[in-house]
Design an enzyme around this catalytic site. Structure first.
Site, PDB file in Angstrom:
ATOM      1  N   VAL A 134       0.826  -1.216   0.000  1.00  0.00           N
ATOM      2  CA  VAL A 134       0.000   0.000   0.000  1.00  0.00           C
ATOM      3  C   VAL A 134       0.863   1.270   0.000  1.00  0.00           C
ATOM      4  CG1 VAL A 134      -1.934   1.191   1.097  1.00  0.00           C
ATOM      5  CG2 VAL A 134      -1.769  -1.285   1.274  1.00  0.00           C
ATOM      6  N   LYS A 145      11.293  -0.767   7.901  1.00  0.00           N
ATOM      7  CA  LYS A 145      11.851  -1.598   8.968  1.00  0.00           C
ATOM      8  C   LYS A 145      13.223  -2.145   8.603  1.00  0.00           C
ATOM      9  CE  LYS A 145      10.299  -5.414  11.869  1.00  0.00           C
ATOM     10  NZ  LYS A 145       9.277  -6.458  11.949  1.00  0.00           N
ATOM     11  N   LYS A 178      -6.681  -1.923   9.929  1.00  0.00           N
ATOM     12  CA  LYS A 178      -7.938  -2.289  10.603  1.00  0.00           C
ATOM     13  C   LYS A 178      -7.708  -2.928  11.965  1.00  0.00           C
ATOM     14  CE  LYS A 178      -6.860  -5.319   7.281  1.00  0.00           C
ATOM     15  NZ  LYS A 178      -6.590  -5.170   5.861  1.00  0.00           N
ATOM     16  N   VAL A 204     -11.214  -0.396   5.648  1.00  0.00           N
ATOM     17  CA  VAL A 204     -12.398  -1.241   5.437  1.00  0.00           C
ATOM     18  C   VAL A 204     -12.715  -1.313   3.940  1.00  0.00           C
ATOM     19  CG1 VAL A 204     -14.842  -1.565   5.963  1.00  0.00           C
ATOM     20  CG2 VAL A 204     -13.321  -0.588   7.696  1.00  0.00           C
ATOM     21  N   ILE A 217     -13.308   0.898  -1.599  1.00  0.00           N
ATOM     22  CA  ILE A 217     -14.737   1.259  -1.505  1.00  0.00           C
ATOM     23  C   ILE A 217     -14.923   2.380  -0.467  1.00  0.00           C
ATOM     24  CG2 ILE A 217     -17.048   0.415  -0.933  1.00  0.00           C
ATOM     25  CD1 ILE A 217     -16.151  -2.386  -1.740  1.00  0.00           C
ATOM     26  N   GLU A 224      -2.124 -14.368   1.853  1.00  0.00           N
ATOM     27  CA  GLU A 224      -0.817 -14.212   2.512  1.00  0.00           C
ATOM     28  C   GLU A 224      -0.216 -15.590   2.766  1.00  0.00           C
ATOM     29  OE1 GLU A 224       0.270 -11.205   4.160  1.00  0.00           O
ATOM     30  OE2 GLU A 224      -1.418  -9.993   3.499  1.00  0.00           O
ATOM     31  N   ASP A 244      -9.922 -10.772  10.062  1.00  0.00           N
ATOM     32  CA  ASP A 244      -9.871  -9.551   9.267  1.00  0.00           C
ATOM     33  C   ASP A 244     -11.301  -8.984   9.073  1.00  0.00           C
ATOM     34  OD1 ASP A 244      -8.184  -7.899   7.176  1.00  0.00           O
ATOM     35  OD2 ASP A 244      -9.979  -8.546   6.120  1.00  0.00           O
ATOM     36  N   LYS A 284     -12.993  -5.386  10.527  1.00  0.00           N
ATOM     37  CA  LYS A 284     -13.700  -4.442   9.642  1.00  0.00           C
ATOM     38  C   LYS A 284     -15.134  -4.229  10.105  1.00  0.00           C
ATOM     39  CE  LYS A 284     -10.736  -5.505   5.748  1.00  0.00           C
ATOM     40  NZ  LYS A 284     -10.491  -6.475   4.671  1.00  0.00           N
ATOM     41  N   GLY A 339      -5.034  -4.562  -2.692  1.00  0.00           N
ATOM     42  CA  GLY A 339      -4.132  -4.298  -3.812  1.00  0.00           C
ATOM     43  C   GLY A 339      -3.511  -2.919  -3.688  1.00  0.00           C
TER      44      GLY A 339
HETATM   45  N1  LIG Z   1      -2.327  -4.985   1.017  1.00  0.00           N
HETATM   46  C1  LIG Z   1      -3.571  -4.551   0.886  1.00  0.00           C
HETATM   47  O1  LIG Z   1      -4.184  -4.694  -0.176  1.00  0.00           O
HETATM   48  C2  LIG Z   1      -4.242  -3.822   2.025  1.00  0.00           C
HETATM   49  C3  LIG Z   1      -5.592  -3.436   1.886  1.00  0.00           C
HETATM   50  C4  LIG Z   1      -6.196  -2.705   2.911  1.00  0.00           C
HETATM   51  C5  LIG Z   1      -5.472  -2.415   4.050  1.00  0.00           C
HETATM   52  N2  LIG Z   1      -4.181  -2.836   4.179  1.00  0.00           N
HETATM   53  C6  LIG Z   1      -3.438  -2.491   5.389  1.00  0.00           C
HETATM   54  O2  LIG Z   1      -2.365  -1.612   5.036  1.00  0.00           O
HETATM   55  C7  LIG Z   1      -1.265  -1.825   5.913  1.00  0.00           C
HETATM   56  C8  LIG Z   1      -0.020  -2.143   5.087  1.00  0.00           C
HETATM   57  O3  LIG Z   1      -0.242  -3.335   4.379  1.00  0.00           O
HETATM   58  P1  LIG Z   1       0.737  -3.790   3.182  1.00  0.00           P
HETATM   59  O4  LIG Z   1       0.023  -4.882   2.476  1.00  0.00           O
HETATM   60  O5  LIG Z   1       1.213  -2.615   2.429  1.00  0.00           O
HETATM   61  O6  LIG Z   1       1.934  -4.424   4.010  1.00  0.00           O
HETATM   62  P2  LIG Z   1       3.371  -4.896   3.433  1.00  0.00           P
HETATM   63  O7  LIG Z   1       3.357  -4.975   1.957  1.00  0.00           O
HETATM   64  O8  LIG Z   1       3.743  -6.111   4.211  1.00  0.00           O
HETATM   65  O9  LIG Z   1       4.345  -3.700   3.840  1.00  0.00           O
HETATM   66  C9  LIG Z   1       4.544  -3.369   5.178  1.00  0.00           C
HETATM   67  C10 LIG Z   1       5.527  -2.234   5.270  1.00  0.00           C
HETATM   68  O10 LIG Z   1       5.617  -1.851   6.648  1.00  0.00           O
HETATM   69  C11 LIG Z   1       6.985  -1.675   6.970  1.00  0.00           C
HETATM   70  N3  LIG Z   1       7.125  -1.871   8.433  1.00  0.00           N
HETATM   71  C12 LIG Z   1       6.792  -2.939   9.184  1.00  0.00           C
HETATM   72  N4  LIG Z   1       7.021  -2.692  10.502  1.00  0.00           N
HETATM   73  C13 LIG Z   1       7.536  -1.437  10.553  1.00  0.00           C
HETATM   74  C14 LIG Z   1       7.963  -0.598  11.617  1.00  0.00           C
HETATM   75  N5  LIG Z   1       7.935  -1.011  12.886  1.00  0.00           N
HETATM   76  N6  LIG Z   1       8.421   0.650  11.320  1.00  0.00           N
HETATM   77  C15 LIG Z   1       8.445   1.098  10.032  1.00  0.00           C
HETATM   78  N7  LIG Z   1       8.045   0.345   8.974  1.00  0.00           N
HETATM   79  C16 LIG Z   1       7.595  -0.902   9.240  1.00  0.00           C
HETATM   80  C17 LIG Z   1       7.710  -2.717   6.154  1.00  0.00           C
HETATM   81  O11 LIG Z   1       9.054  -2.338   6.062  1.00  0.00           O
HETATM   82  P3  LIG Z   1      10.105  -3.148   5.138  1.00  0.00           P
HETATM   83  O12 LIG Z   1       9.756  -2.725   3.742  1.00  0.00           O
HETATM   84  O13 LIG Z   1      11.421  -2.650   5.555  1.00  0.00           O
HETATM   85  O14 LIG Z   1       9.856  -4.590   5.404  1.00  0.00           O
HETATM   86  C18 LIG Z   1       6.944  -2.587   4.820  1.00  0.00           C
HETATM   87  O15 LIG Z   1       7.463  -1.538   4.043  1.00  0.00           O
HETATM   88  C19 LIG Z   1      -1.697  -2.947   6.874  1.00  0.00           C
HETATM   89  O16 LIG Z   1      -2.233  -2.386   8.027  1.00  0.00           O
HETATM   90  C20 LIG Z   1      -2.799  -3.662   6.094  1.00  0.00           C
HETATM   91  O17 LIG Z   1      -3.721  -4.309   6.943  1.00  0.00           O
HETATM   92  C21 LIG Z   1      -3.554  -3.529   3.184  1.00  0.00           C
END
Ligand SMILES: NC(=O)c1ccc[n+]([C@@H]2O[C@H](COP(=O)([O-])OP(=O)(O)OC[C@H]3O[C@@H](n4cnc5c(N)ncnc54)[C@H](OP(=O)(O)O)[C@@H]3O)[C@@H](O)[C@H]2O)c1
Length: 409
Positions: A15, A39, A97, A124, A128, A182, A193, A197, A294
């Protein structure tokens, strides 16, 4: 007044990376990302390393940064970041969430105390725009129900289970290979999840703050081939629904697989798509449908929140402030309960039974069952699958009274 935004971005994954690209490619907003906190400093990145830091203070202590966009995958670390940002007077946009559902009341109060925006549309159903609609458009007490498919992974798996002759494990493995699930899919397939939501939806739709764990939850892992067959024979499909309803003057909520028929809008919502139906007392049903996850779809919802912060938008949480409703966990619903161990069915108490079948490989009963009994099934290790019907939820106290009256007469 329009604020000039300097963003401190936490997270550069799916994201965060999507938001970065959308912001830079689209030129839609005069907001700029000043620094990105990640991180793992050793990871290869698509942009210059001078953009990154691993020290959260570089963002939180920077007075020029007036908006923190929190897009990390660690809810505990996110909690520290968000609270710290509020205390520094910084606005926060989040997509987390788990963080929001688990700390809803506290984060709402803290953001109000420090007078900052705290908005989280992407948390959520991804792209949407449901939360701002619940806040602004449905800004009254005329909503009677909110329900929908809030998790793309489970919807993708359920769609493939119906369309293909494959086992749950095969479909899950394939979904993982294609990036729709995942590597640890527990949060999705066990319904957590969807539960987070629903907690957020209930707060914005009805003004009721409930602990996520108080929402009855069933995932999709126990769905059997025979359940899919049962659905097909009756012209139904199975969808994992996050469902909240006004029952008399209370709110009930649950997450569970449901049978939906052709008439229901979620029937045609397939694969990774999400959909939320809002049912109003006067407007009847309205459906919001779109991509729930996505990089770009979720990034676009984050972008919309960033844009809203430019105009000092804040959730008013008016329904929470004016709320007189309670969350009711004393209810009964119509359920289909099936098992391969037919003796297990004898131990399950129904209030009434409409249909029952005993077969060599699979047995089931359909009938009215209490939330308490469903909880007992959810907590047991038995190989029992539960699929609910969309029939109205009954208030437990009123139903008990009715049953007592029937017995008396
Ligand atoms: N993916 C989706 O489609 C989606 C949809 C709706 C909501 N979300 C929400 O959006 C959020 C991010 O999801 P994502 O899918 O983008 O996750 P992701 O692809 O796993 O990326 C997570 C990012 O967070 C960084 N990170 C983790 N712990 C950290 C910390 N303590 N300090 C600083 N950075 C840290 C990681 O760093 P590194 O790059 O160094 O590993 C990585 O860049 C989550 O809360 C998820 O529930 C995701």
């Amino acid at each position: 007044m329009r604020e000039n935004l300097k963003i401190g971005l936490f997270g550069f994954g799916c994201v965060g990376g999507g938001l970065y690209e959308i912001l830079n490619k689209s030129n839609l907003l005069d907001a700029s990302i000043k620094k990105i906190c990640i991180k793992d400093p050793s990871k290869d990145r698509s942009i210059d390393s001078s953009n990154f830091t691993t020290n959260k203070a570089d963002l939180l202590e920077d007075d020029e940064i007036n908006l923190i966009v929190e897009l990390i995958d660690d809810a505990d670390a996110a909690y520290e970041i968000v609270v710290e940002a509020f205390k520094k007077g910084k606005n926060v946009v989040s997509a987390n969430k788990k963080l929001i559902a688990n700390h809803f009341a506290e984060l709402k109060e803290l953001s109000e105390e420090y007078g900052v925006s705290f908005i989280y549309e992407a948390a959520v159903c991804g792209s949407i725009p449901i939360l701002r609609n619940l806040e602004e458009y449905y800004n009254n007490d005329a909503i009677s129900a909110v329900y929908g498919i809030c998790n793309g992974t489970t919807n993708y798996i359920l769609t493939r289970l119906v369309n293909e002759n494959k086992s749950f494990d095969e479909v899950l493995k394939n979904a993982q290979e294609l990036g729709f699930a995942e590597s640890d899919p527990t949060l999705d397939i066990e319904g957590f999840d969807s539960q987070f939501k629903l907690q957020i939806l209930i707060a914005h739709a009805f003004g009721v703050i409930v602990k996520p764990e108080d929402i009855l939850r069933f995932g999709i892992t126990k769905i059997q081939e025979s359940d899919i067959k049962f659905a097909k024979e009756k012209g139904l499909r199975i969808r994992l629904l996050s469902r909240a309803e006004k029952v008399d003057d209370t709110i009930t909520g649950l997450v569970a697989p449901h049978f939906v028929d052709e008439e229901d809008a979620t029937y045609g919502v397939n694969n990774e798509f999400n959909a939320v139906t809002v049912k109003g007392l006067f407007a009847d049903k309205q459906l919001f449908q779109g991509k729930g996850a996505g990089s770009y779809p979720t990034g676009s919802a984050v972008l919309s929140d960033v844009s809203a912060v430019r105009y000092n938008y804040k959730y008013e949480w008016r329904k929470i402030k004016e709320n007189s409703l309670n969350f009711n966990n004393d209810f009964a619903v119509k359920a289909y309960i099936s098992t391969t161990e037919f003796l297990a069915l004898d131990g399950i108490e129904f209030l009434s039974v409409e249909e029952s079948f005993i077969g060599l490989d699979n047995s089931y009963k359909v009938g009215l069952i209490t939330r308490e009994e469903l909880l007992r099934i959810a907590e047991s290790k038995a190989n029992v699958s539960v699929v609910l019907f969309q029939d109205p939820i009954h208030d437990g106290t009123a139903l008990n009274q009715k049953l007592i009256n029937i017995q008396k007469n």
